[in-house]
Design a protein around this motif. Structure first.
Motif, short mmCIF file in Angstrom:
data_model
loop_
_atom_site.label_atom_id
_atom_site.label_comp_id
_atom_site.label_asym_id
_atom_site.label_seq_id
_atom_site.Cartn_x
_atom_site.Cartn_y
_atom_site.Cartn_z
N ALA A 1 3.15 6.14 -8.86
CA ALA A 1 3.04 4.69 -8.85
C ALA A 1 1.57 4.30 -9.02
O ALA A 1 0.67 5.03 -8.64
CB ALA A 1 3.57 4.12 -7.55
N GLY A 2 1.35 3.15 -9.59
CA GLY A 2 -0.02 2.68 -9.79
C GLY A 2 -0.39 1.58 -8.80
O GLY A 2 0.45 1.10 -8.03
N LEU A 3 -1.66 1.20 -8.83
CA LEU A 3 -2.12 0.14 -7.95
C LEU A 3 -1.45 -1.19 -8.26
O LEU A 3 -1.18 -1.98 -7.36
CB LEU A 3 -3.65 0.01 -8.06
N GLU A 4 -1.16 -1.40 -9.54
CA GLU A 4 -0.51 -2.65 -9.94
C GLU A 4 0.88 -2.77 -9.31
O GLU A 4 1.33 -3.86 -8.96
CB GLU A 4 -0.38 -2.76 -11.47
N ALA A 5 1.58 -1.64 -9.17
CA ALA A 5 2.90 -1.65 -8.55
C ALA A 5 2.81 -2.07 -7.08
O ALA A 5 3.67 -2.80 -6.59
CB ALA A 5 3.55 -0.28 -8.67
N GLY A 6 1.77 -1.63 -6.40
CA GLY A 6 1.57 -2.04 -5.01
C GLY A 6 1.23 -3.51 -4.88
O GLY A 6 1.72 -4.20 -3.98
N GLU A 7 0.39 -4.00 -5.79
CA GLU A 7 0.06 -5.43 -5.78
C GLU A 7 1.31 -6.27 -6.03
O GLU A 7 1.54 -7.28 -5.35
CB GLU A 7 -1.00 -5.74 -6.85
N GLU A 8 2.10 -5.85 -7.00
CA GLU A 8 3.31 -6.59 -7.34
C GLU A 8 4.32 -6.57 -6.18
O GLU A 8 4.94 -7.59 -5.88
CB GLU A 8 3.95 -5.99 -8.60
N ARG A 9 4.47 -5.42 -5.53
CA ARG A 9 5.39 -5.31 -4.41
C ARG A 9 4.97 -6.22 -3.26
O ARG A 9 5.79 -6.93 -2.68
CB ARG A 9 5.46 -3.85 -3.93
N ALA B 1 0.83 -1.21 0.00
CA ALA B 1 0.00 0.00 0.00
C ALA B 1 0.87 1.25 0.00
O ALA B 1 0.57 2.22 -0.72
CB ALA B 1 -0.93 0.00 1.21
N ARG B 2 1.94 1.26 0.78
CA ARG B 2 2.85 2.42 0.77
C ARG B 2 3.50 2.61 -0.60
O ARG B 2 3.65 3.73 -1.07
CB ARG B 2 3.92 2.25 1.86
N HIS B 3 3.86 1.50 -1.22
CA HIS B 3 4.48 1.59 -2.54
C HIS B 3 3.48 2.10 -3.58
O HIS B 3 3.82 2.91 -4.43
CB HIS B 3 5.02 0.21 -2.96
N ALA B 4 2.23 1.63 -3.51
CA ALA B 4 1.21 2.08 -4.46
C ALA B 4 0.81 3.53 -4.19
O ALA B 4 0.34 4.22 -5.10
CB ALA B 4 -0.02 1.18 -4.38
N GLY B 5 0.98 4.00 -2.97
CA GLY B 5 0.60 5.35 -2.63
C GLY B 5 1.61 6.41 -3.04
O GLY B 5 1.33 7.61 -2.96
N LEU B 6 2.79 5.99 -3.49
CA LEU B 6 3.80 6.96 -3.92
C LEU B 6 3.32 7.70 -5.16
O LEU B 6 2.62 7.14 -6.00
CB LEU B 6 5.13 6.26 -4.21
N PHE B 7 3.75 8.95 -5.27
CA PHE B 7 3.35 9.76 -6.42
C PHE B 7 3.89 9.12 -7.70
O PHE B 7 5.07 8.82 -7.82
CB PHE B 7 3.87 11.19 -6.27
#
Length: 141
Positions: free
Chosen positions: A69-77, A61-67
């Motif tokens: 970044a997309g939701l897919e990046a948070g899921e992948e992380r 969630a923190r990774h996806a919340g970065l300016f």
């Protein structure tokens, strides 16, 4: 031989011999202690899995919340962290979404995984954890 010379019969029933009872008691008590120990270890393992999933969901969630970044990046992380920590079978259902909390955008990453009951085997999709983080936005003020 007269009746006085005969040994008197006991009216009490014959008491059984205690030989072997210590071994039987030891086996029963040790089996119960082994079962208790394995149960405590399995509860500890299940709590470890839950804590690991919760940490990975929060990090996703923190990774996806970065300016930018997309939701897919948070899921992948989150899926990568879970796969590295406890195995890929626990990272099959990772979903990220965006919600509003008091007018501010919030990213939520939800992970559904098996709850380990016997070793790594368990009930599928019985464990669900969600991590939240604020979403960075570019204010045009």
């Amino acid at each position: 031989m007269t009746s006085a010379d005969k040994p008197a019969r006991s009216r009490r029933p014959m008491i059984r011999d205690d030989r072997g009872s210590a071994v039987a008691e030891w086996v029963m008590v040790s089996a119960m202690l082994v079962l208790l120990t394995v149960t405590v270890l399995q509860i500890g393992f299940a709590l470890h899995v839950r804590t690991t999933l919760l940490d990975a969901a929060g990090e996703g969630a923190r990774h996806a919340g970065l300016f930018g970044a997309g939701l897919e990046a948070g899921e992948e992380r989150a899926a990568d962290l879970i796969a590295m920590s406890i195995g890929g079978g626990y990272a099959e259902s990772v979903v990220a979404s965006t919600t509003e909390l008091d007018g501010a955008p919030v990213v939520a990453v939800t992970v559904r995984s098996p709850l380990p009951l016997i070793g790594l085997l368990g009930l599928p999709d019985a464990l669900e954890v969600t991590g939240h983080a604020p979403q960075e936005t570019l204010d045009a003020e």
